[in-house]
Design a protein around this motif. Structure first.
Motif, PDB file in Angstrom:
ATOM      1  N   LEU A  22       0.839  -1.198   0.000  1.00  0.00           N
ATOM      2  CA  LEU A  22       0.000   0.000   0.000  1.00  0.00           C
ATOM      3  C   LEU A  22       0.879   1.254   0.000  1.00  0.00           C
ATOM      4  O   LEU A  22       0.595   2.237  -0.688  1.00  0.00           O
ATOM      5  N   VAL A  23       1.972   1.201   0.763  1.00  0.00           N
ATOM      6  CA  VAL A  23       2.871   2.355   0.838  1.00  0.00           C
ATOM      7  C   VAL A  23       3.805   2.378  -0.370  1.00  0.00           C
ATOM      8  O   VAL A  23       3.965   3.404  -1.027  1.00  0.00           O
ATOM      9  N   LEU A  24       4.412   1.203  -0.664  1.00  0.00           N
ATOM     10  CA  LEU A  24       5.424   1.165  -1.721  1.00  0.00           C
ATOM     11  C   LEU A  24       4.851   1.574  -3.072  1.00  0.00           C
ATOM     12  O   LEU A  24       5.511   2.249  -3.860  1.00  0.00           O
ATOM     13  N   ASP A  25       3.610   1.156  -3.326  1.00  0.00           N
ATOM     14  CA  ASP A  25       3.003   1.413  -4.625  1.00  0.00           C
ATOM     15  C   ASP A  25       2.949   2.903  -4.937  1.00  0.00           C
ATOM     16  O   ASP A  25       2.997   3.311  -6.106  1.00  0.00           O
ATOM     17  N   LEU A  26       2.881   3.726  -3.883  1.00  0.00           N
ATOM     18  CA  LEU A  26       2.833   5.176  -4.096  1.00  0.00           C
ATOM     19  C   LEU A  26       4.133   5.712  -4.676  1.00  0.00           C
ATOM     20  O   LEU A  26       4.148   6.709  -5.378  1.00  0.00           O
ATOM     21  N   PHE A  27       5.247   5.038  -4.341  1.00  0.00           N
ATOM     22  CA  PHE A  27       6.547   5.603  -4.700  1.00  0.00           C
ATOM     23  C   PHE A  27       7.096   5.074  -6.004  1.00  0.00           C
ATOM     24  O   PHE A  27       8.078   5.591  -6.518  1.00  0.00           O
ATOM     25  N   TRP A  28       6.476   4.010  -6.539  1.00  0.00           N
ATOM     26  CA  TRP A  28       6.994   3.469  -7.779  1.00  0.00           C
ATOM     27  C   TRP A  28       6.567   4.313  -8.960  1.00  0.00           C
ATOM     28  O   TRP A  28       5.403   4.702  -9.055  1.00  0.00           O
ATOM     29  N   PRO A  29       7.505   4.586  -9.874  1.00  0.00           N
ATOM     30  CA  PRO A  29       7.105   5.270 -11.102  1.00  0.00           C
ATOM     31  C   PRO A  29       6.202   4.363 -11.936  1.00  0.00           C
ATOM     32  O   PRO A  29       6.189   3.142 -11.744  1.00  0.00           O
TER      33      PRO A  29
END
Lengths: 480, 101
Positions: A22-29
């Protein structure tokens, strides 16, 4: 005092992966978005390995709130595999329908973690929490195709009726707590057998519980929401829902009734018997009139819930309950495999803007795509329960355990219902091979083709030698 | 003077029936939703009354869990209703009839 978390380790892996993604998905281009489904599938595989490692490892944990036995291991293996299948089902679909948000996989993982908790629940409050953990992400997933109106409408209907059934279930738990002063399954059983429980209140509480879960599982007469929700939800969500959510409800219900409620079997067996007969008949008869394949499969899912409910009828009979549990969980595995195959075909045929979902749209597809047609034929035969598919063995064991329990009328109703179902299942196949139709181009995607192929092969090969799978189901005993 | 547990149970049963009737009868999705909350809180009241009756803490702790779950449901439910209201400027559940057959 140290807490032993091993009994809920698979749950923790899946829930932890969901939180992290949930968190990581925000930071991936955007070009790395494929990492989310990949990592979701990887976490499910890890959970599967841990889960299978817990076979024959009987233990209660967390102050006896959860329990693992072979029954929960088998059920959880089904849930995790259906989660992996659901990712394969969704990967291409949500990209081409423009709803490719990472939250899709995150919500799915949360829902699966609820299912994993559900099958291990040894306390009614865990049942309630797991049911909510399973359902709330599904409400969101149903409405995931917003602003499409049918998806939003389905989500609201599902939400309102789902919350209603949770309320009924919760009130049932409150009544059981009041009647026995326990919420744990063993506490309830011991209070009832000691004679300290208020029996009328126990029966009413058990009935409320049954109604609550029957709502979630789409049992007639509590099924009205199911066709609408199945039709309106994105097809990849529908496929996941029709297997996972339904299975989890039944797995929890089976454990509750077999462990805690044999003393009220006199009052509730006939109710179960009636619900099972009604569900099989109404589900199959209503499916005949459907033109939309998602609605047809929704009614077919209702009917399949009726078959599974047959295994609940002898829940108070200690002599045959093990056979009954084995046949029910075997049937669940059979249904899951064929169901994911069929939904993968539906996803492949679906066109943009919800076209290609009528049964008429399947005309001629079997001749232009022979492999797809043969696969659909295999799934439909398995749903009907004809040899040499796995579905035959599922029904065979189910009916055998019903007849062992001397419920001959119920078995006859089940046979009649299967006979009716042959008409609408075969109509799809007839449409695919014997009619000419519009030129629909089937979506080619290796994940979808793989899912269809693997399911079709599994239905056929396991149908030729069902022994090992059934042996596993027979070993999947509930610890009483 | 202690109030007998039966009084609490009667109140809880009345609240539950009112909630269930509200879900079945009312048309505005928000009111339906409030009726759902009434059902949850009827169960909560029963839990607390029984916990007091048995002099246990279990029932009261369950209520905390239920309230948390209900809050999560509120978040999802209201979000859905806002999304629907944006699209069709009404949350009358009788007008939700795209899906039928």
């Amino acid at each position: 005092m140290t807490l032993d978390f091993t009994p809920i380790l698979p749950f923790m892996i899946v829930a932890g992966a969901a939180l992290a993604l949930l968190v990581l998905d925000l930071f991936w281009p955007v070009r790395l978005k494929w990492l989310t489904p990949l990592l979701a599938a990887a976490s499910l595989l890890a959970a599967l390995v841990v889960e299978l490692g817990q076979a024959n490892y009987l233990r209660a944990g967390l102050s006896n709130m959860v329990i693992i036995d072979n029954f929960s291991v088998f059920a959880n293996a089904i849930f995790i595999c259906s989660g992996i299948a659901a990712i394969a089902l969704a990967y291409d679909y949500i990209q081409r329908t423009g709803i490719n948000h990472g939250e899709y996989y995150v919500l799915m993982l949360f829902s699966i973690s609820g299912m994993l908790l559900m099958s291990t629940a040894a306390d009614l409050i865990i049942v309630f929490l797991a049911l909510e953990l399973l359902s709330v992400p599904l409400y969101v997933l149903t409405g995931f195709a917003r602003p499409r109106l049918d998806s939003e409408e389905a989500a609201l209907k599902y939400f309102l009726l789902g919350a209603f059934s949770s309320g009924v279930l919760l009130y049932g738990i409150a009544l059981l707590y009041g009647a026995t002063s326990y919420t744990s399954l063993h506490g309830i059983l011991s209070a009832v057998s000691r004679g300290t429980a208020d029996m009328p209140l126990v029966v009413v509480g058990a009935a409320f519980l049954l109604v609550g879960v029957a709502f979630k599982g789409g049992v007639v007469p509590f099924h009205m929401w199911a066709p609408d929700v199945y039709q309106g939800a994105p097809t990849s969500v529908t496929g996941f829902m029709s297997v996972g959510a339904k299975a989890a409800g039944f797995v929890a219900l089976l454990r509750i009734f077999v462990v805690a409620f044999p003393p009220v079997a006199v009052e509730l067996t006939s109710v179960m018997n009636f619900l099972a007969s009604l569900t099989m008949l109404i589900g199959n008869i209503a499916a005949i009139g459907q033109r939309n394949i998602k609605r047809m499969l929704a009614y077919s899912g209702i009917a399949q819930a009726g078959y599974m409910l047959m295994a609940f009828v002898p829940f108070g009979n200690k002599a045959i309950i093990n056979d009954s549990v084995a046949s029910m969980i075997f049937y669940l595995a059979v249904y899951a495999i064929a169901s994911f195959g069929a939904w993968a075909v539906v996803v492949a045929v679906e066109q943009a803007e919800g076209r290609g979902l009528d049964i008429d749209d399947y005309a001629g597809l079997g001749r232009r795509y022979p492999l797809l047609g043969v696969a659909m034929l295999i799934f439909m035969l398995s749903f009907i329960g004809l040899p040499p598919t796995l579905g035959f063995w599922g029904k065979f064991y189910l009916f055998r355990s019903v007849i062992e329990g001397n419920y001959i009328v119920l078995a006859l109703v089940g046979m009649l219902a299967s006979l009716i179902s042959a008409y609408y299942y075969l109509r799809v196949v007839v449409m695919m091979f014997l009619h000419d139709g519009a030129n629909i181009t089937v979506r080619r995607n290796w994940l979808l083709s793989g899912l269809v192929g693997v399911s079709a092969l599994a239905v056929l090969l396991l149908g030729l030698m069902p022994g090992p799978l059934f042996q596993m189901a027979a070993d999947a005993l509930l610890r009483l | 003077m202690a109030v007998p547990v039966a009084y609490y149970l009667a109140l809880s049963a009345v609240l539950f029936v009112m909630g269930a009737l509200g879900v079945l009868v009312r048309r505005n999705a928000i009111v339906v939703f409030m009726s759902l909350e009434l059902m949850f809180n009827a169960a909560n009241l029963a839990f607390v009354a029984f916990a007091r009756y048995y002099l246990q803490l279990d029932g009261q702790i369950i209520v905390f869990f239920v309230m948390t779950v209900a809050a999560a449901e509120v978040a999802v439910g209201l979000a859905l209703m806002v999304a629907i209201f944006r699209a069709r400027h009404s949350i009358d559940v009788d007008q939700m009839s795209i899906l039928k057959g």
